[in-house]
Design a protein around this motif. Structure first.
Motif, mmCIF file in Angstrom:
data_model
loop_
_atom_site.group_PDB
_atom_site.id
_atom_site.type_symbol
_atom_site.label_atom_id
_atom_site.label_comp_id
_atom_site.label_asym_id
_atom_site.label_seq_id
_atom_site.Cartn_x
_atom_site.Cartn_y
_atom_site.Cartn_z
ATOM 1 N N MET A 140 -39.409 -40.076 5.246
ATOM 2 C CA MET A 140 -39.815 -38.670 5.461
ATOM 3 C C MET A 140 -40.904 -38.623 6.529
ATOM 4 O O MET A 140 -42.021 -39.093 6.296
ATOM 5 N N HIS A 141 -40.577 -38.083 7.698
ATOM 6 C CA HIS A 141 -41.529 -38.021 8.803
ATOM 7 C C HIS A 141 -41.918 -36.582 9.126
ATOM 8 O O HIS A 141 -41.058 -35.747 9.360
ATOM 9 N N THR A 142 -43.193 -36.303 9.137
ATOM 10 C CA THR A 142 -43.707 -35.019 9.611
ATOM 11 C C THR A 142 -44.178 -35.232 11.040
ATOM 12 O O THR A 142 -45.048 -36.072 11.287
ATOM 13 N N GLY A 176 -46.081 -40.393 8.015
ATOM 14 C CA GLY A 176 -45.043 -40.910 7.120
ATOM 15 C C GLY A 176 -45.533 -42.079 6.300
ATOM 16 O O GLY A 176 -46.576 -42.661 6.600
ATOM 17 N N THR A 183 -38.403 -24.311 1.294
ATOM 18 C CA THR A 183 -37.112 -24.804 1.798
ATOM 19 C C THR A 183 -35.992 -23.820 1.461
ATOM 20 O O THR A 183 -35.197 -23.466 2.323
ATOM 21 N N GLU A 217 -39.551 -31.976 5.318
ATOM 22 C CA GLU A 217 -40.461 -32.928 5.987
ATOM 23 C C GLU A 217 -41.629 -32.212 6.675
ATOM 24 O O GLU A 217 -42.586 -32.860 7.082
ATOM 25 N N VAL A 274 -42.667 -36.473 -0.498
ATOM 26 C CA VAL A 274 -43.139 -35.813 0.732
ATOM 27 C C VAL A 274 -44.470 -36.408 1.211
ATOM 28 O O VAL A 274 -45.123 -37.163 0.482
ATOM 29 N N ASN A 275 -44.859 -36.036 2.418
ATOM 30 C CA ASN A 275 -46.162 -36.436 2.931
ATOM 31 C C ASN A 275 -47.264 -35.616 2.265
ATOM 32 O O ASN A 275 -47.013 -34.563 1.695
#
Ligand code: THG
Length: 292
Positions: free
Chosen positions: A1-3, A15, A168, A176, A210-211
């Motif tokens: 999961m990358h923000t 992440g 969402t 993300e 999540v982050n």
């Protein structure tokens, strides 16, 4: 999961497999009488110093908060965002409890900002999330609602889940782009509070994946030796799953503890960053010695 956060020219990735994202907390008048007075007069010269100090300390993004009594917060936010984006290329976190200030900041910002913050209150969600969606921004979500700031980690998780579902499901914001704030509280008020935060981080990591980010300096508020507490707290939180923090980026003690934890938790492959920073410091020391 990358923000992914962006300025006009730079990208920062948050992440669980990334180096910890250090968000500088300093552009914030809370608890700073002189800075508040300057802002009331429309004088933003202090921001230049705060940007420079945080850049030098290793900030990877900057929080911008213009909340002070008797100021036009939206107007100041516009000025501050322009000013900071002219001074550096770091992504910004637009921090306000005033919706007009978040809106004004987002309109002015060039890039993909982090919006700080939204709570689980329906009214706040319905006001802030459309703005976040329209600007393609990321958001920090606080798991408290109109009734309470819950102490129980399970209740914090429940509220975090609610925000993720609404963001969402109702607003089409990518998961993300949501950072959960597990709520960091002063250890000086109650010595069991940090355990709650660490448990919440663990639960959010396990259940939502999540982050996360939090206000790390909240923990040491009112206590002596704040930097030691920060340097101890952050590696513990990182081990539990925290992936970024709004923190004192000017403190070498705290920043170096974070970098050490990156290495020890395998977020710094081959120790490349650790060794590069050591060499940079060595070269600086040598240059300083030659000057004498
Ligand atoms: N979560 C999220 N956002 C946040 C917070 C949070 N934004 C604001 C705050 N909390 C994080 N930022 C700070 C900034 C400064 C301090 C603490 C948290 C701080 N300042 C010194 C003081 O008040 O003692 C300044 C004093 C001075 O320099 O004179 O401690 O939790 N999402």
């Amino acid at each position: 999961m990358h923000t992914v956060l962006k300025s006009a020219s730079k990208e920062v990735v948050i992440g669980h497999d990334q180096p910890f994202c250090i968000i500088g907390e300093r552009i914030n008048p809370t608890g700073r009488k002189l800075f508040q007075e300057q802002l009331r007069k429309g004088d933003l010269s202090r921001v230049d110093i705060d940007v420079a100090d945080q850049l030098a300390g290793g900030a990877m993004a900057l929080d911008v908060n213009m909340g002070a009594p008797l100021v036009d917060e939206a107007g100041l936010m516009v000025q501050a965002v322009k000013l900071v984006q002219g001074l550096c290329d770091l992504p910004l976190c637009i921090d306000s409890s005033v919706i007009e200030a978040l809106d004004a900041g987002l309109r002015t910002y060039e890039g993909k900002a982090l919006v700080n913050s939204v709570t689980a209150e329906d009214e706040r969600l319905d006001a802030i999330l459309p703005l976040v969606k329209a600007h393609g921004a990321a958001i920090i979500a606080l798991p408290n609602d109109e009734e309470e700031i819950p102490e129980e980690p399970a209740r914090r998780l429940e509220l975090a889940r609610k925000i993720v579902e609404v963001a969402t499901g109702t607003y089409g914001i990518p998961v993300e782009d949501i950072l959960i704030d597990p709520l960091a509280m002063p250890i000086g008020a109650d010595t069991s509070l940090v355990n709650r935060t660490l448990e919440t981080i663990h639960l959010v990591r396990e259940e939502l994946g999540v982050n996360m980010t939090l206000g790390a300096s909240n923990v040491s508020f009112g206590m002596p030796e704040r930097h030691v507490l920060g340097a101890c707290f952050l590696p513990m939180a990182m081990q539990a799953g925290l992936t970024s923090a709004i923190m004192d980026a000017r403190s070498p003690e705290i920043v170096r503890a974070v970098k050490a934890a990156d290495l020890l938790l395998d977020h710094d492959p081959w120790g490349a960053n650790w060794i590069a920073e050591h060499r940079k410091r060595e070269a600086e020391n040598k240059r300083e010695a030659e000057k004498r």
